[in-house]
Design a protein around this motif. Sequence first.
Motif, PDB file in Angstrom:
ATOM      1  N   VAL A   1       6.827   2.396   1.248  1.00  0.00           N
ATOM      2  CA  VAL A   1       5.482   1.817   1.138  1.00  0.00           C
ATOM      3  C   VAL A   1       5.095   1.177   2.477  1.00  0.00           C
ATOM      4  O   VAL A   1       5.871   1.172   3.429  1.00  0.00           O
ATOM      5  N   TRP A   2       3.882   0.638   2.508  1.00  0.00           N
ATOM      6  CA  TRP A   2       3.423  -0.160   3.648  1.00  0.00           C
ATOM      7  C   TRP A   2       3.155  -1.570   3.155  1.00  0.00           C
ATOM      8  O   TRP A   2       2.615  -1.770   2.067  1.00  0.00           O
TER       9      TRP A   2
ATOM     10  N   TRP B   1       3.679  -3.230   8.380  1.00  0.00           N
ATOM     11  CA  TRP B   1       4.948  -2.582   8.677  1.00  0.00           C
ATOM     12  C   TRP B   1       5.355  -1.659   7.526  1.00  0.00           C
ATOM     13  O   TRP B   1       4.954  -1.854   6.392  1.00  0.00           O
ATOM     14  N   ALA B   2       6.130  -0.634   7.879  1.00  0.00           N
ATOM     15  CA  ALA B   2       6.678   0.277   6.879  1.00  0.00           C
ATOM     16  C   ALA B   2       7.857  -0.401   6.195  1.00  0.00           C
ATOM     17  O   ALA B   2       8.671  -1.069   6.847  1.00  0.00           O
ATOM     18  N   ALA B   3       7.945  -0.221   4.879  1.00  0.00           N
ATOM     19  CA  ALA B   3       8.991  -0.907   4.123  1.00  0.00           C
ATOM     20  C   ALA B   3       9.524  -0.009   3.018  1.00  0.00           C
ATOM     21  O   ALA B   3       8.896   0.980   2.623  1.00  0.00           O
TER      22      ALA B   3
ATOM     23  N   VAL C   1       8.642  -8.165  -5.845  1.00  0.00           N
ATOM     24  CA  VAL C   1       9.131  -6.938  -5.210  1.00  0.00           C
ATOM     25  C   VAL C   1       9.867  -7.306  -3.930  1.00  0.00           C
ATOM     26  O   VAL C   1       9.314  -8.002  -3.063  1.00  0.00           O
ATOM     27  N   VAL C   2      11.103  -6.870  -3.812  1.00  0.00           N
ATOM     28  CA  VAL C   2      11.890  -7.090  -2.594  1.00  0.00           C
ATOM     29  C   VAL C   2      11.662  -5.914  -1.659  1.00  0.00           C
ATOM     30  O   VAL C   2      11.835  -4.747  -2.049  1.00  0.00           O
ATOM     31  N   LEU C   3      11.259  -6.229  -0.421  1.00  0.00           N
ATOM     32  CA  LEU C   3      10.939  -5.195   0.564  1.00  0.00           C
ATOM     33  C   LEU C   3      11.926  -5.243   1.721  1.00  0.00           C
ATOM     34  O   LEU C   3      12.158  -6.319   2.307  1.00  0.00           O
ATOM     35  N   HIS C   4      12.511  -4.088   2.049  1.00  0.00           N
ATOM     36  CA  HIS C   4      13.393  -3.962   3.205  1.00  0.00           C
ATOM     37  C   HIS C   4      12.643  -3.276   4.331  1.00  0.00           C
ATOM     38  O   HIS C   4      11.792  -2.416   4.086  1.00  0.00           O
TER      39      HIS C   4
ATOM     40  N   TYR D   1       0.845  -1.193   0.000  1.00  0.00           N
ATOM     41  CA  TYR D   1       0.000   0.000   0.000  1.00  0.00           C
ATOM     42  C   TYR D   1       0.880   1.242   0.000  1.00  0.00           C
ATOM     43  O   TYR D   1       2.004   1.228   0.518  1.00  0.00           O
ATOM     44  N   SER D   2       0.335   2.306  -0.544  1.00  0.00           N
ATOM     45  CA  SER D   2       1.053   3.579  -0.485  1.00  0.00           C
ATOM     46  C   SER D   2       0.840   4.261   0.865  1.00  0.00           C
ATOM     47  O   SER D   2       1.693   5.028   1.327  1.00  0.00           O
TER      48      SER D   2
END
Length: 353
Positions: free
Chosen positions: A339-340, A295-297, A311-314, A283-284
């Motif tokens: 993003v979230w 969580w925020a990513a 999509v790789v999320l950190h 989500y934006s």
Amino acid sequence: MTGGLLDARLVVDRGAFRLDAHLRIAAGEVLALLGPNGAGKTTALRALAGLEPLTAGHVTLGERVLDRPDARVWTPPERRPIGVVFQDYLLFPHLSALDNIAFGPRRHGVDRRRARAEAGDWLARVGLAELGKRKPRQLSGGQAQRVALARALATHPELLLLDEPLAALDARTRLDTRVELQRHLAEHPGATLLVTHDPLDALVLADRLVVIEDGAVVQEGDAAAVTARPRTDYVARLVGLNLYRGNASDHGVRLADGFTLAVTDRVSGEAFVAFRPSAVAIYSDRPAGSPRNVWAATVGGIQRHGDNLRVVLHGPVEAAADVTPPAAAELGLRPGQQVWAAVKATETHAYPA
């Protein structure tokens, strides 16, 4: 030939690397040995074939001890009831396909006429009856693989060893050859060890999987058990799951950095949590609504993955997420974007570590 149980404890010291793995394969069973490059897969195969000396342990096939260093027992490769298909097939370039297959029976004392007759039967069984006179250089990759398999099976081995047998083939040939190989392995009465790094080959061809990393067995079981409950990051990536380890209580698993993942499974103590990339929503803005893990990513990278984008999320939870191209376009996803991420507790699977 009547197949026998393979029971092997393979201990091989090679400088800084040590292989220590216990393998058991029943007659008629296909065992896939998986692991990353350098894990010890080929070393294990070569040790079974007698091409790599054991430092310790044993190799027993049926009632026969083939290798036991502490008892000074060692059987040379040519006297082991073992057939090997190497990754590059290693067909004799100066011999025809027929004579390549006849080579094994001839080495076992079968006269030339009978050995060539048996080789002709094997060529027919692998669908190459009309290519017996061709030299290896005149064969396609798939045809060479089938000749190599026939050569290994022509000696009626109690143990068949396959070293990445489909790795040298293109995608289409690989698909067709995998189907053929599955049929021949189902008919083989002896034990079979398939060394591969390809999870699809393992899942399609093998009855049971053994995963090794850094020379040691880290997980084993049938395909359903291994894919449902991976126990290392390598296995999780192999089966396409996000995997985390933490401490569980009630319906939460607290990860090392303090973030707690909500789960529906009730576990306690050390536990794993796994979920599919398709379970991760992006989500934006921070989402509201039903209870979920949020969580925020930061977007670390985007690449094509089948019909979707991976999509790789950190962030506090490092994760891979699968989204459709339209969804990615709507979100304007790009590396470095904030993003979230969210995963419903019902989409997670928690189990004891």
